[in-house]
Design a protein around this motif. Structure first.
Motif, PDB file in Angstrom:
ATOM      1  N   ALA A   2      -4.076  -0.851  -0.094  1.00 46.74           N
ATOM      2  CA  ALA A   2      -4.094  -0.438  -1.492  1.00 46.74           C
ATOM      3  C   ALA A   2      -2.690  -0.045  -1.949  1.00 46.74           C
ATOM      4  O   ALA A   2      -1.934   0.581  -1.210  1.00 46.74           O
ATOM      5  N   GLU A   3      -2.355  -0.428  -3.202  1.00 49.09           N
ATOM      6  CA  GLU A   3      -1.079  -0.006  -3.769  1.00 49.09           C
ATOM      7  C   GLU A   3      -1.289   1.309  -4.511  1.00 49.09           C
ATOM      8  O   GLU A   3      -2.141   1.405  -5.392  1.00 49.09           O
ATOM      9  N   VAL A   4      -0.528   2.304  -4.161  1.00 44.35           N
ATOM     10  CA  VAL A   4      -0.660   3.637  -4.735  1.00 44.35           C
ATOM     11  C   VAL A   4       0.726   4.207  -4.991  1.00 44.35           C
ATOM     12  O   VAL A   4       1.743   3.635  -4.569  1.00 44.35           O
ATOM     13  N   VAL A  96       9.041  10.491  -5.020  1.00 44.68           N
ATOM     14  CA  VAL A  96       7.924   9.678  -5.502  1.00 44.68           C
ATOM     15  C   VAL A  96       8.237   8.210  -5.257  1.00 44.68           C
ATOM     16  O   VAL A  96       9.332   7.731  -5.601  1.00 44.68           O
ATOM     17  N   ALA A  97       7.298   7.478  -4.681  1.00 45.75           N
ATOM     18  CA  ALA A  97       7.484   6.048  -4.400  1.00 45.75           C
ATOM     19  C   ALA A  97       6.152   5.331  -4.573  1.00 45.75           C
ATOM     20  O   ALA A  97       5.088   5.942  -4.415  1.00 45.75           O
ATOM     21  N   ARG A  98       6.216   4.056  -4.892  1.00 45.97           N
ATOM     22  CA  ARG A  98       4.977   3.282  -5.074  1.00 45.97           C
ATOM     23  C   ARG A  98       4.999   2.062  -4.167  1.00 45.97           C
ATOM     24  O   ARG A  98       6.024   1.397  -3.999  1.00 45.97           O
ATOM     25  N   GLY A  99       3.845   1.769  -3.581  1.00 47.71           N
ATOM     26  CA  GLY A  99       3.727   0.616  -2.709  1.00 47.71           C
ATOM     27  C   GLY A  99       2.400   0.609  -1.985  1.00 47.71           C
ATOM     28  O   GLY A  99       1.533   1.470  -2.206  1.00 47.71           O
ATOM     29  N   GLU A 100       2.245  -0.337  -1.114  1.00 46.64           N
ATOM     30  CA  GLU A 100       1.009  -0.463  -0.344  1.00 46.64           C
ATOM     31  C   GLU A 100       1.036   0.482   0.853  1.00 46.64           C
ATOM     32  O   GLU A 100       2.070   0.644   1.507  1.00 46.64           O
ATOM     33  N   ILE A 101      -0.087   1.119   1.112  1.00 42.59           N
ATOM     34  CA  ILE A 101      -0.190   2.016   2.257  1.00 42.59           C
ATOM     35  C   ILE A 101      -1.466   1.692   3.033  1.00 42.59           C
ATOM     36  O   ILE A 101      -2.364   1.004   2.531  1.00 42.59           O
ATOM     37  N   VAL A 102      -1.533   2.206   4.220  1.00 42.61           N
ATOM     38  CA  VAL A 102      -2.736   2.116   5.048  1.00 42.61           C
ATOM     39  C   VAL A 102      -3.185   3.532   5.365  1.00 42.61           C
ATOM     40  O   VAL A 102      -2.390   4.339   5.871  1.00 42.61           O
ATOM     41  N   GLU A 103      -4.414   3.875   5.029  1.00 41.10           N
ATOM     42  CA  GLU A 103      -4.971   5.185   5.378  1.00 41.10           C
ATOM     43  C   GLU A 103      -5.780   5.048   6.657  1.00 41.10           C
ATOM     44  O   GLU A 103      -6.620   4.160   6.778  1.00 41.10           O
ATOM     45  N   GLN A 104      -5.483   5.949   7.591  1.00 39.79           N
ATOM     46  CA  GLN A 104      -6.157   5.873   8.881  1.00 39.79           C
ATOM     47  C   GLN A 104      -6.227   7.254   9.512  1.00 39.79           C
ATOM     48  O   GLN A 104      -5.217   7.964   9.597  1.00 39.79           O
ATOM     49  N   ASP A 105      -7.422   7.652   9.911  1.00 37.93           N
ATOM     50  CA  ASP A 105      -7.647   8.922  10.604  1.00 37.93           C
ATOM     51  C   ASP A 105      -7.068  10.108   9.839  1.00 37.93           C
ATOM     52  O   ASP A 105      -6.407  10.981  10.409  1.00 37.93           O
ATOM     53  N   GLY A 106      -7.303  10.137   8.533  1.00 32.20           N
ATOM     54  CA  GLY A 106      -6.846  11.255   7.729  1.00 32.20           C
ATOM     55  C   GLY A 106      -5.359  11.273   7.442  1.00 32.20           C
ATOM     56  O   GLY A 106      -4.835  12.275   6.938  1.00 32.20           O
ATOM     57  N   GLY A 110       3.129   3.603   5.676  1.00 29.96           N
ATOM     58  CA  GLY A 110       3.687   2.552   4.842  1.00 29.96           C
ATOM     59  C   GLY A 110       5.081   2.907   4.370  1.00 29.96           C
ATOM     60  O   GLY A 110       5.517   4.057   4.453  1.00 29.96           O
ATOM     61  N   ASP A 111       5.779   1.893   3.853  1.00 31.56           N
ATOM     62  CA  ASP A 111       7.147   2.100   3.392  1.00 31.56           C
ATOM     63  C   ASP A 111       7.214   3.116   2.264  1.00 31.56           C
ATOM     64  O   ASP A 111       8.149   3.914   2.192  1.00 31.56           O
ATOM     65  N   ALA A 112       6.215   3.128   1.377  1.00 33.90           N
ATOM     66  CA  ALA A 112       6.223   4.074   0.259  1.00 33.90           C
ATOM     67  C   ALA A 112       6.129   5.517   0.750  1.00 33.90           C
ATOM     68  O   ALA A 112       6.723   6.425   0.155  1.00 33.90           O
ATOM     69  N   VAL A 113       5.399   5.736   1.832  1.00 31.17           N
ATOM     70  CA  VAL A 113       5.289   7.085   2.402  1.00 31.17           C
ATOM     71  C   VAL A 113       6.640   7.538   2.931  1.00 31.17           C
ATOM     72  O   VAL A 113       7.097   8.663   2.664  1.00 31.17           O
TER      73      VAL A 113
END
Length: 310
Positions: A2-4, A96-106, A110-113
């Motif tokens: 997801a892009e967030v 603040v950054a925008r991009g695709e991330i992967v959520e896993q185990d809470g 991703g690069d945006a993080v």
């Protein structure tokens, strides 16, 4: 994926709070503040990923919600701490950054993080740094104003990143601010362009060209700019030229503090770096509150200007 829009909010000045209140009360105060940050973000439809001591990591599906949240946080927090004792004030710095991330185990990855975290580190107290993607994704009729800082090299990334400082203060207006609908990438700086930084301490004044960098400030006679004071490390701070900007990195035992001419806010560095955006002052080995601290002033000029010695 997801892009967030990813927000990393961090509290500065917590060290002084621990010294003033003690561990138990300081922990309670910091926890209350970080919980409040989380609640404000949730009110703007953000999802709190985790609390990190004196920091909060939040993701927003909607980009405009994220920018509204961070500006609201700065405005409200500035008002609430206005009358607090200086030693208890903890200011907000945000990335603040925008991009695709992967959520896993809470958690999320991703690069945006990584970018949001790095920008939070680079920002000063009361500042919000955002990637170009965040600004470009704001609606055309947005009232958000930002100042382009150009392409900055972010530690850990191969490619430089276009960064903007979001100007959240309602009273701040400037013709140099930009609106997302009219943003264009900054023109590349000619390879031959020369920049100068002038350092002054007491009656010592020395100018360094960008081609001469990096340089070290320190107590050692071999340092490029010598400051004789027992609180100054032999090699205390390093100034280098990257991506058309001057960067200051603390490499000392006791820390470095930076204060810019347009703000009373202070950036405290402990084995960290910050961008020298405007002229200002550098305190070596102790904060500015200590009136005896050795303080180096700095200002900039291009290679065509003549620097007058103080």
């Amino acid at each position: 994926m997801a892009e967030v829009t990813v927000v990393f909010a961090d509290l500065t000045g917590s060290t002084g709070v621990f010294e003033s209140l003690g561990n138990a009360k300081a922990t309670q105060a910091i926890t209350r503040l970080t919980q409040w940050i989380g609640k404000v973000c949730q009110a703007y439809r953000g999802h709190v990923i985790k609390y990190l001591g004196d920091g909060v990591l939040v993701v927003f599906p909607d980009n405009a919600d994220a920018v509204d949240a961070v500006t609201e946080l700065q405005r409200v927090h500035r008002d609430r701490i206005r009358n607090w004792p200086d030693q208890l004030k903890m200011r907000l710095q945000m990335g603040v950054a925008r991009g695709e991330i992967v959520e896993q185990d809470g958690d999320c990855f991703g690069d945006a993080v990584n970018l949001a975290s790095r920008l939070s580190d680079l920002s000063g107290p009361d500042q919000i740094l955002a990637t170009d993607t965040v600004i470009q994704h704001l609606p055309p009729d947005t009232l958000v104003r930002s100042r382009s800082l150009g392409a900055l090299e972010i530690r850990g990334r191969v490619e430089s990143c276009l960064v903007h400082r979001i100007e959240w203060q309602a009273e701040v207006m400037s013709e140099s601010f930009t609106v997302p609908a009219t943003l264009t990438p900054p023109a590349a700086q000619p390879a031959a362009a020369l920049a100068l930084i002038e350092l002054c301490w007491l009656d010592i004044s020395t100018a360094f060209a960008s081609t001469e960098l990096p340089i070290f400030l320190g107590r050692d006679q071999d340092a490029h700019f010598v400051v004789q004071d027992p609180r100054v490390s032999r090699r205390h701070a390093r100034i280098e030229w990257r991506a058309g900007k001057f960067f200051l990195e603390d490499v000392s035992s006791y820390g470095t503090w930076v204060r810019f001419s347009d703000s009373a806010a202070v950036v405290a560095l402990r084995r960290q770096e910050c961008v020298l955006l405007l002229e200002g002052e550098i305190a070596l080995g102790a904060p500015f509150e200590d009136f005896t601290v050795p303080t180096v002033s700095f200002k900039f000029a291009d290679g065509k200007m003549h620097l007058q010695k103080k």
